[in-house]
Design a protein around this motif. Structure first.
Motif, PDB file in Angstrom:
ATOM      1  N   GLN A   1       0.815  -1.226   0.000  1.00 60.18           N
ATOM      2  CA  GLN A   1       0.000   0.000   0.000  1.00 60.18           C
ATOM      3  C   GLN A   1       0.841   1.265   0.000  1.00 60.18           C
ATOM      4  OE1 GLN A   1      -3.327   0.062   2.886  1.00 60.18           O
ATOM      5  NE2 GLN A   1      -2.906  -2.093   3.071  1.00 60.18           N
TER       6      GLN A   1
ATOM      7  N   HIS B   1     -11.523  -5.173   4.848  1.00 58.60           N
ATOM      8  CA  HIS B   1     -10.097  -4.946   4.670  1.00 58.60           C
ATOM      9  C   HIS B   1      -9.510  -6.025   3.798  1.00 58.60           C
ATOM     10  CE1 HIS B   1      -9.666  -1.452   6.918  1.00 58.60           C
ATOM     11  NE2 HIS B   1      -9.873  -1.979   8.087  1.00 58.60           N
TER      12      HIS B   1
ATOM     13  N   GLU C   1     -14.647   3.410   6.468  1.00 58.36           N
ATOM     14  CA  GLU C   1     -13.237   2.998   6.506  1.00 58.36           C
ATOM     15  C   GLU C   1     -12.455   3.588   5.336  1.00 58.36           C
ATOM     16  OE1 GLU C   1     -11.334   0.972   8.551  1.00 58.36           O
ATOM     17  OE2 GLU C   1     -12.948   0.756  10.004  1.00 58.36           O
ATOM     18  N   TYR C   2     -13.191   3.911   4.263  1.00 53.84           N
ATOM     19  CA  TYR C   2     -12.567   4.509   3.069  1.00 53.84           C
ATOM     20  C   TYR C   2     -13.265   5.831   2.773  1.00 53.84           C
ATOM     21  CZ  TYR C   2     -11.692  -0.476   2.852  1.00 53.84           C
ATOM     22  OH  TYR C   2     -11.363  -1.760   3.189  1.00 53.84           O
TER      23      TYR C   2
ATOM     24  N   SER D   1     -13.215   7.469  -0.815  1.00 55.09           N
ATOM     25  CA  SER D   1     -13.580   6.676  -2.006  1.00 55.09           C
ATOM     26  C   SER D   1     -15.075   6.397  -2.040  1.00 55.09           C
ATOM     27  CB  SER D   1     -12.837   5.337  -1.999  1.00 55.09           C
ATOM     28  OG  SER D   1     -11.467   5.545  -1.888  1.00 55.09           O
TER      29      SER D   1
ATOM     30  N   PRO E   1     -10.395  -3.991  -1.135  1.00 55.69           N
ATOM     31  CA  PRO E   1     -11.611  -3.443  -0.504  1.00 55.69           C
ATOM     32  C   PRO E   1     -12.867  -3.596  -1.369  1.00 55.69           C
ATOM     33  CG  PRO E   1      -9.797  -1.905  -0.278  1.00 55.69           C
ATOM     34  CD  PRO E   1      -9.303  -3.007  -1.147  1.00 55.69           C
TER      35      PRO E   1
END
Lengths: 335, 225
Positions: A246, B12, B75-76, B79, B205
């Protein structure tokens, strides 16, 4: 010896002459002491050589011949030590006779004395260590006394022989490369059947004596960094592989991990590094064993604890690997 | 009679499964959520922050076009994930301004939101290296069920990770292995089946969001209790 009364100028001159004479005698005695010390060191080296030869060839004929040589060497050493003792006594006696009070009147001598101090000149100690022949002789004898510490001896010898103070230049990089190559070969022989390699190992060289071994275990998703000074593991960091994927551009391998399991594994690897490298052990063997130990973490997510037959205990995998059998345990199951 | 669904998603980097509890166990979804939260906290999990997943479906005004489902996950936060129906499990990952674009298209009458918005809100918990999201799914003030999401964070390899999550669920929530395997959603079973042919089973994800989408659409179709 205190000077008598009379003309003060003549008196000072007489005292000066007497001091000069004492100094000359002292220098002669010092020279004699140095010569005796030189002979003594040569004899000690000879004795050490004979001792190692005896260990390698322990036959009855050599014992008879070596006994006579040993006794002559011992006599020689005793004689030289006696001579040195006598010389030292003489030196002390002369120094006691020296008229130090005369020096107090001579500012020139005092300033010269200051010039000789280490703080002003700085090179005095280096000069002394370079000129002292006995230090070189000691280095020659050292491998006979400690044959295992080759690396330290070589780096130290280079340091002592040079006039300028060099940084410690350990030749550990080729040494580590060789260990890694050996480990790689042995692992490839074991994994001949499987087509893909499930680990990668690389060495990053920070300086001549500081290296980082990066050991990636693909199956368990671990990325292990071993910080090695010479051949001693100084620090271990375990990170997850996905973090590297990442943050490949901004990945900091010097920071500790936030994950509990990986932190525990790092602690266990540090313990293994200490276990495999006891005092006097061969450095290459210790590092090789440590690499094998680390490779056993490949089954971190698959293998169950030998004791409780469970994989997860309190949310953690069996993070402990036995140092000898490589069996896996939870930390709680060890006791 | 109240049917409460516990939906187990491995976010995740792993996977999820769906388990239907006996309907008579709890009187209401709120009570069930409280009970599970208590169970998790007793086990040692610690609350960290709230979590939220939203699903907005944009139906086409023209008959030939496809419905687009847009998901967002706390969590994102930067996005948004878009999925067009019958697009072979391909998910578009864009930044969160994609929702503004879809709303613009809506004002231009290209799309319309006939279907109600689905929301999953709840608490994020941490236990060792596991992240657990427990939330209540609601559709315009009506509670539809519970969502439980479990992730093992320091790993993105699915094969070993799935076993790890299964064991975690068995030990933490006392769910039998057969039950977890039996009630796996279609997205998840498809992903696991596809792993056999793949060398690299890296989890992304989007796979999690695909699972969320399956669950939320399935819940939307269910009649209100």
């Amino acid at each position: 010896m205190m000077p008598g009364t009379g003309n003060p100028a003549m008196n000072i001159q007489a005292r000066q002459n007497q001091n000069d004479e004492i100094l000359t005698r002292c220098l002669n005695i010092t020279q004699r002491l140095r010569e005796n010390l030189q002979v003594l060191l040569n004899t000690t080296k000879q004795a050490a050589n004979i001792e190692t030869d005896e260990q390698s060839l322990s036959s009855s004929t050599t014992n008879l011949s070596s006994n006579s040589v040993n006794s002559s060497i011992r006599n020689n050493i005793d004689r030289k030590l006696y001579d040195m003792g006598t010389s030292l006594d003489q030196l002390v006696a002369h120094i006691e006779q020296y008229d130090f009070k005369l020096l107090q009147n001579q500012q020139v001598l005092i300033s010269h004395y200051n010039e000789l101090s280490y703080e002003k000149q700085g090179i005095l100690m280096d000069e002394w260590s370079t000129n002292a022949k006995w230090a070189d002789k000691l280095i020659d004898i050292f491998p006979l006394l400690h044959p295992s510490n080759q690396l330290y001896r070589r780096s130290n010898q280079r340091n002592t022989n040079s006039n300028i103070r060099l940084r410690i230049d350990g030749p550990s990089s080729p040494f580590i490369d060789r260990i890694v190559a050996q480990f790689d070969t042995s692992q490839q022989q074991q994994q001949q059947q499987s087509a893909t390699k499930d680990y990668s190992i690389s060495v990053q060289r920070l300086s001549d004596h500081l290296n980082i071994i990066e050991f990636s275990l693909f199956r368990s998703g671990l990325d292990i960094y071993l910080y090695i000074r010479h051949c001693t593991v100084e620090h271990v960091i375990v990170k997850p592989l996905n973090e590297k994927k990442q943050f490949s551009n901004n990945f900091n391998n010097k920071l500790l991990t936030n994950y509990r399991a990986l932190d525990i594994i790092a602690g266990h690897i540090r313990a293994a590094a200490v276990y495999y490298a006891p005092f006097g052990a061969q450095a290459d063997q210790a590092l090789g064993k440590l690499l094998i130990y680390i490779s056993k973490f490949q089954t971190l997510h698959a293998q169950k604890c030998v004791n409780c037959q469970k994989h997860l205990l309190n949310g953690l995998q069996p993070t402990w690997r036995d140092f000898k059998t490589y069996e896996c345990y939870h930390e709680e199951c060890l006791n | 009679m109240l049917a409460i669904k516990i939906i187990l998603i491995v976010l995740h980097f792993i996977l999820y499964s769906v388990i239907q509890l006996p309907s008579g166990s709890f009187k209401s979804p709120a009570e069930a959520a409280e009970s599970y939260l208590e169970k998790l906290e007793k086990g040692g999990a610690k609350k960290t922050r709230p979590f939220q997943v939203d699903l907005v479906s944009y139906s086409p005004s023209i008959t030939n076009s496809k419905t687009v489902h847009v998901l967002s996950h706390s969590e994102y936060p930067a996005s948004s994930f878009a999925f067009a129906e019958q697009s072979n499990s391909q998910m578009l990952v864009a930044d969160n301004t994609f929702i503004a674009l879809m709303n613009k298209l809506k004002t231009l009458r290209a799309f319309e939101t006939r279907l109600p918005k689905m929301e999953a809100r709840g608490t994020r918990l941490e236990y060792q290296d596991f992240v657990i999201n427990l939330g209540t799914v609601s559709q315009s003030q009506t509670t539809k069920g519970l969502v439980l999401e479990v992730a093992y964070v320091p790993m993105d390899e699915t094969r070993d990770g799935y076993c790890l999550i299964q064991e975690f669920l068995q030990s933490f929530l006392n769910m039998p292995k057969q039950m977890i395997q039996k009630l796996i959603t279609e997205q998840l079973s498809h992903w696991i089946r596809s792993l056999k042919d793949k060398k690299d089973a890296e989890y992304t994800p989007s796979i999690t969001l695909l699972q969320y989408m399956d669950i939320l659409i399935h819940m939307r179709k269910q009649p209100n209790e």
